[in-house]
Design a protein around this motif. Sequence first.
Motif, PDB file in Angstrom:
ATOM      1  N   VAL A 240      43.024  67.026  66.862  1.00 34.70           N
ATOM      2  CA  VAL A 240      41.940  65.731  66.354  1.00 34.70           C
ATOM      3  C   VAL A 240      41.863  65.007  68.420  1.00 34.70           C
ATOM      4  CG1 VAL A 240      42.655  62.726  66.306  1.00 34.70           C
ATOM      5  CG2 VAL A 240      43.987  64.838  64.801  1.00 34.70           C
ATOM      6  N   SER A 241      40.072  64.800  68.093  1.00 34.34           N
ATOM      7  CA  SER A 241      39.962  65.066  69.121  1.00 34.34           C
ATOM      8  C   SER A 241      40.163  63.948  70.362  1.00 34.34           C
ATOM      9  CB  SER A 241      38.114  64.749  68.896  1.00 34.34           C
ATOM     10  OG  SER A 241      37.423  65.725  69.846  1.00 34.34           O
ATOM     11  N   GLY A 242      40.613  64.215  72.288  1.00 32.83           N
ATOM     12  CA  GLY A 242      40.947  63.009  72.583  1.00 32.83           C
ATOM     13  C   GLY A 242      42.444  62.723  72.198  1.00 32.83           C
ATOM     14  N   ARG A 243      43.031  63.514  71.287  1.00 31.62           N
ATOM     15  CA  ARG A 243      44.546  62.868  71.233  1.00 31.62           C
ATOM     16  C   ARG A 243      45.893  64.062  70.872  1.00 31.62           C
ATOM     17  NH1 ARG A 243      45.480  57.870  69.834  1.00 31.62           N
ATOM     18  NH2 ARG A 243      43.834  56.696  69.149  1.00 31.62           N
ATOM     19  N   GLY A 244      44.994  65.425  70.616  1.00 39.98           N
ATOM     20  CA  GLY A 244      46.235  66.754  70.650  1.00 39.98           C
ATOM     21  C   GLY A 244      45.691  67.478  69.551  1.00 39.98           C
ATOM     22  N   SER A 245      47.250  68.347  69.974  1.00 41.71           N
ATOM     23  CA  SER A 245      47.296  69.196  68.441  1.00 41.71           C
ATOM     24  C   SER A 245      48.370  68.411  67.853  1.00 41.71           C
ATOM     25  CB  SER A 245      46.990  70.489  69.107  1.00 41.71           C
ATOM     26  OG  SER A 245      46.428  71.152  69.828  1.00 41.71           O
ATOM     27  N   TYR A 246      48.518  69.115  66.378  1.00 34.32           N
ATOM     28  CA  TYR A 246      49.276  68.546  65.037  1.00 34.32           C
ATOM     29  C   TYR A 246      49.616  69.931  64.641  1.00 34.32           C
ATOM     30  CZ  TYR A 246      48.562  63.926  67.274  1.00 34.32           C
ATOM     31  OH  TYR A 246      47.782  62.312  68.152  1.00 34.32           O
ATOM     32  N   VAL A 247      51.490  69.549  64.479  1.00 34.15           N
ATOM     33  CA  VAL A 247      51.859  70.178  62.948  1.00 34.15           C
ATOM     34  C   VAL A 247      51.137  69.860  61.588  1.00 34.15           C
ATOM     35  CG1 VAL A 247      53.378  71.611  61.777  1.00 34.15           C
ATOM     36  CG2 VAL A 247      53.464  71.158  64.131  1.00 34.15           C
ATOM     37  N   THR A 248      50.382  71.235  60.941  1.00 33.02           N
ATOM     38  CA  THR A 248      49.553  71.072  59.834  1.00 33.02           C
ATOM     39  C   THR A 248      50.657  70.779  59.090  1.00 33.02           C
ATOM     40  OG1 THR A 248      47.821  72.258  60.220  1.00 33.02           O
ATOM     41  CG2 THR A 248      48.066  71.709  58.112  1.00 33.02           C
ATOM     42  N   ALA A 249      50.064  69.709  57.576  1.00 30.70           N
ATOM     43  CA  ALA A 249      51.296  69.782  56.742  1.00 30.70           C
ATOM     44  C   ALA A 249      52.191  70.641  56.057  1.00 30.70           C
ATOM     45  CB  ALA A 249      50.722  68.956  55.345  1.00 30.70           C
ATOM     46  N   GLU A 250      53.460  70.574  56.214  1.00 33.10           N
ATOM     47  CA  GLU A 250      53.812  72.240  55.533  1.00 33.10           C
ATOM     48  C   GLU A 250      53.854  72.609  53.853  1.00 33.10           C
ATOM     49  OE1 GLU A 250      58.035  74.378  53.466  1.00 33.10           O
ATOM     50  OE2 GLU A 250      57.867  72.121  54.108  1.00 33.10           O
ATOM     51  N   ASN A 251      52.423  72.032  53.262  1.00 29.08           N
ATOM     52  CA  ASN A 251      51.740  72.681  51.940  1.00 29.08           C
ATOM     53  C   ASN A 251      50.523  73.495  52.305  1.00 29.08           C
ATOM     54  OD1 ASN A 251      50.790  69.734  52.405  1.00 29.08           O
ATOM     55  ND2 ASN A 251      50.443  69.602  50.407  1.00 29.08           N
ATOM     56  N   GLU A 252      49.691  72.650  53.266  1.00 35.09           N
ATOM     57  CA  GLU A 252      48.627  73.119  53.560  1.00 35.09           C
ATOM     58  C   GLU A 252      49.184  74.980  53.941  1.00 35.09           C
ATOM     59  OE1 GLU A 252      46.270  70.862  55.634  1.00 35.09           O
ATOM     60  OE2 GLU A 252      46.303  69.111  54.589  1.00 35.09           O
ATOM     61  N   TRP A 253      49.809  75.559  55.337  1.00 38.45           N
ATOM     62  CA  TRP A 253      49.570  75.953  55.085  1.00 38.45           C
ATOM     63  C   TRP A 253      50.048  76.767  55.293  1.00 38.45           C
ATOM     64  CZ3 TRP A 253      54.788  77.887  56.617  1.00 38.45           C
ATOM     65  CH2 TRP A 253      56.343  76.845  56.375  1.00 38.45           C
ATOM     66  N   ARG A 254      51.483  76.726  54.337  1.00 39.79           N
ATOM     67  CA  ARG A 254      51.796  77.319  53.358  1.00 39.79           C
ATOM     68  C   ARG A 254      51.536  78.013  51.686  1.00 39.79           C
ATOM     69  NH1 ARG A 254      56.921  78.194  52.419  1.00 39.79           N
ATOM     70  NH2 ARG A 254      57.596  76.794  54.049  1.00 39.79           N
ATOM     71  N   GLU A 255      50.488  77.672  51.675  1.00 45.46           N
ATOM     72  CA  GLU A 255      48.994  77.407  50.844  1.00 45.46           C
ATOM     73  C   GLU A 255      48.105  78.313  51.733  1.00 45.46           C
ATOM     74  OE1 GLU A 255      47.417  74.562  49.957  1.00 45.46           O
ATOM     75  OE2 GLU A 255      48.519  74.289  47.827  1.00 45.46           O
ATOM     76  N   ASN A 256      47.946  78.612  52.871  1.00 40.98           N
ATOM     77  CA  ASN A 256      47.236  78.888  53.951  1.00 40.98           C
ATOM     78  C   ASN A 256      47.853  80.796  53.892  1.00 40.98           C
ATOM     79  OD1 ASN A 256      44.764  77.612  54.198  1.00 40.98           O
ATOM     80  ND2 ASN A 256      45.821  77.077  55.748  1.00 40.98           N
ATOM     81  N   LYS A 257      49.053  81.016  54.457  1.00 39.63           N
ATOM     82  CA  LYS A 257      49.742  82.250  54.235  1.00 39.63           C
ATOM     83  C   LYS A 257      50.506  82.689  52.973  1.00 39.63           C
ATOM     84  CE  LYS A 257      52.637  84.225  57.167  1.00 39.63           C
ATOM     85  NZ  LYS A 257      52.543  84.723  58.542  1.00 39.63           N
ATOM     86  N   GLN A 258      50.209  82.209  52.441  1.00 40.02           N
ATOM     87  CA  GLN A 258      51.390  82.852  50.625  1.00 40.02           C
ATOM     88  C   GLN A 258      49.451  83.234  50.338  1.00 40.02           C
ATOM     89  OE1 GLN A 258      51.565  79.462  48.266  1.00 40.02           O
ATOM     90  NE2 GLN A 258      54.294  80.463  48.492  1.00 40.02           N
ATOM     91  N   GLY A 259      48.073  82.581  50.712  1.00 38.35           N
ATOM     92  CA  GLY A 259      46.719  83.440  50.701  1.00 38.35           C
ATOM     93  C   GLY A 259      46.624  84.713  51.145  1.00 38.35           C
ATOM     94  N   LYS A 260      46.375  84.444  52.162  1.00 42.94           N
ATOM     95  CA  LYS A 260      47.100  85.617  53.186  1.00 42.94           C
ATOM     96  C   LYS A 260      47.768  87.190  52.649  1.00 42.94           C
ATOM     97  CE  LYS A 260      47.144  87.453  58.071  1.00 42.94           C
ATOM     98  NZ  LYS A 260      47.617  86.752  59.409  1.00 42.94           N
ATOM     99  N   VAL A 261      48.799  86.405  52.189  1.00 43.99           N
ATOM    100  CA  VAL A 261      49.651  87.563  51.772  1.00 43.99           C
ATOM    101  C   VAL A 261      49.086  88.498  50.556  1.00 43.99           C
ATOM    102  CG1 VAL A 261      52.026  88.186  51.176  1.00 43.99           C
ATOM    103  CG2 VAL A 261      51.572  87.095  53.025  1.00 43.99           C
ATOM    104  N   LEU A 262      49.051  87.033  49.681  1.00 42.00           N
ATOM    105  CA  LEU A 262      48.596  88.176  48.095  1.00 42.00           C
ATOM    106  C   LEU A 262      47.378  89.110  48.114  1.00 42.00           C
ATOM    107  CD1 LEU A 262      49.141  85.319  46.465  1.00 42.00           C
ATOM    108  CD2 LEU A 262      50.388  87.321  45.912  1.00 42.00           C
ATOM    109  N   ARG A 263      46.158  88.642  49.901  1.00 35.37           N
ATOM    110  CA  ARG A 263      44.635  89.237  50.342  1.00 35.37           C
ATOM    111  C   ARG A 263      45.210  90.577  50.764  1.00 35.37           C
ATOM    112  NH1 ARG A 263      43.702  84.176  50.881  1.00 35.37           N
ATOM    113  NH2 ARG A 263      44.012  84.174  53.592  1.00 35.37           N
ATOM    114  N   GLU A 264      46.266  90.715  51.811  1.00 34.16           N
ATOM    115  CA  GLU A 264      46.948  92.224  51.932  1.00 34.16           C
ATOM    116  C   GLU A 264      47.339  92.536  51.097  1.00 34.16           C
ATOM    117  OE1 GLU A 264      49.064  90.694  55.514  1.00 34.16           O
ATOM    118  OE2 GLU A 264      47.310  89.545  56.454  1.00 34.16           O
ATOM    119  N   TRP A 265      47.523  91.855  50.440  1.00 38.61           N
ATOM    120  CA  TRP A 265      48.889  92.992  49.058  1.00 38.61           C
ATOM    121  C   TRP A 265      47.379  93.718  47.998  1.00 38.61           C
ATOM    122  CZ3 TRP A 265      52.096  90.112  44.516  1.00 38.61           C
ATOM    123  CH2 TRP A 265      52.051  91.074  43.414  1.00 38.61           C
ATOM    124  N   LYS A 266      46.573  92.678  47.750  1.00 38.65           N
ATOM    125  CA  LYS A 266      45.659  93.490  46.460  1.00 38.65           C
ATOM    126  C   LYS A 266      44.937  94.412  47.338  1.00 38.65           C
ATOM    127  CE  LYS A 266      41.385  92.017  44.454  1.00 38.65           C
ATOM    128  NZ  LYS A 266      40.170  91.268  44.735  1.00 38.65           N
TER     129      LYS A 266
END
Length: 143
Positions: free
Chosen positions: A68-94
Amino acid sequence: MILLDYRDKRPLYEQVVEKLEKMIISGGMEPLTRMPSVRSLAMELSVNPNTIQRAYAQLEQDGYLYTVSGRGSYVTAENEWRENKQGKVLREWKEMTLQAKEMGITESQLTESLRQIYEEAEIKEEIKEKAEIIEDKPPTQEE
């Protein structure tokens, strides 16, 4: 707490990324909480602020943080990073599956290997959980 290994051949920012990623995945850093400022974490770890900035940029690219500009960095909601990570793993698996097919590995061989790998991972997870229980167990009078 983050401990860096100066004998590790990997760049320091990669070590910071790895440690923070593990903390986020394990729940050590709650979703939507503010990350330490780049300067404060750099001072705490005795590294150049550019190292932390690069690590934060990588974590943001991987979906673990948002800024957030001027406020800093924050941890993303779990469902968002988990979906990103799962997508990455599935692309690598493919990709690996396509390479395996090109190398003549059959579907049944892949399926059997995957089943074995999954079973081994479950066993390792059980062992880790048991070890954590033993570590948390208060000593008895016999000890």
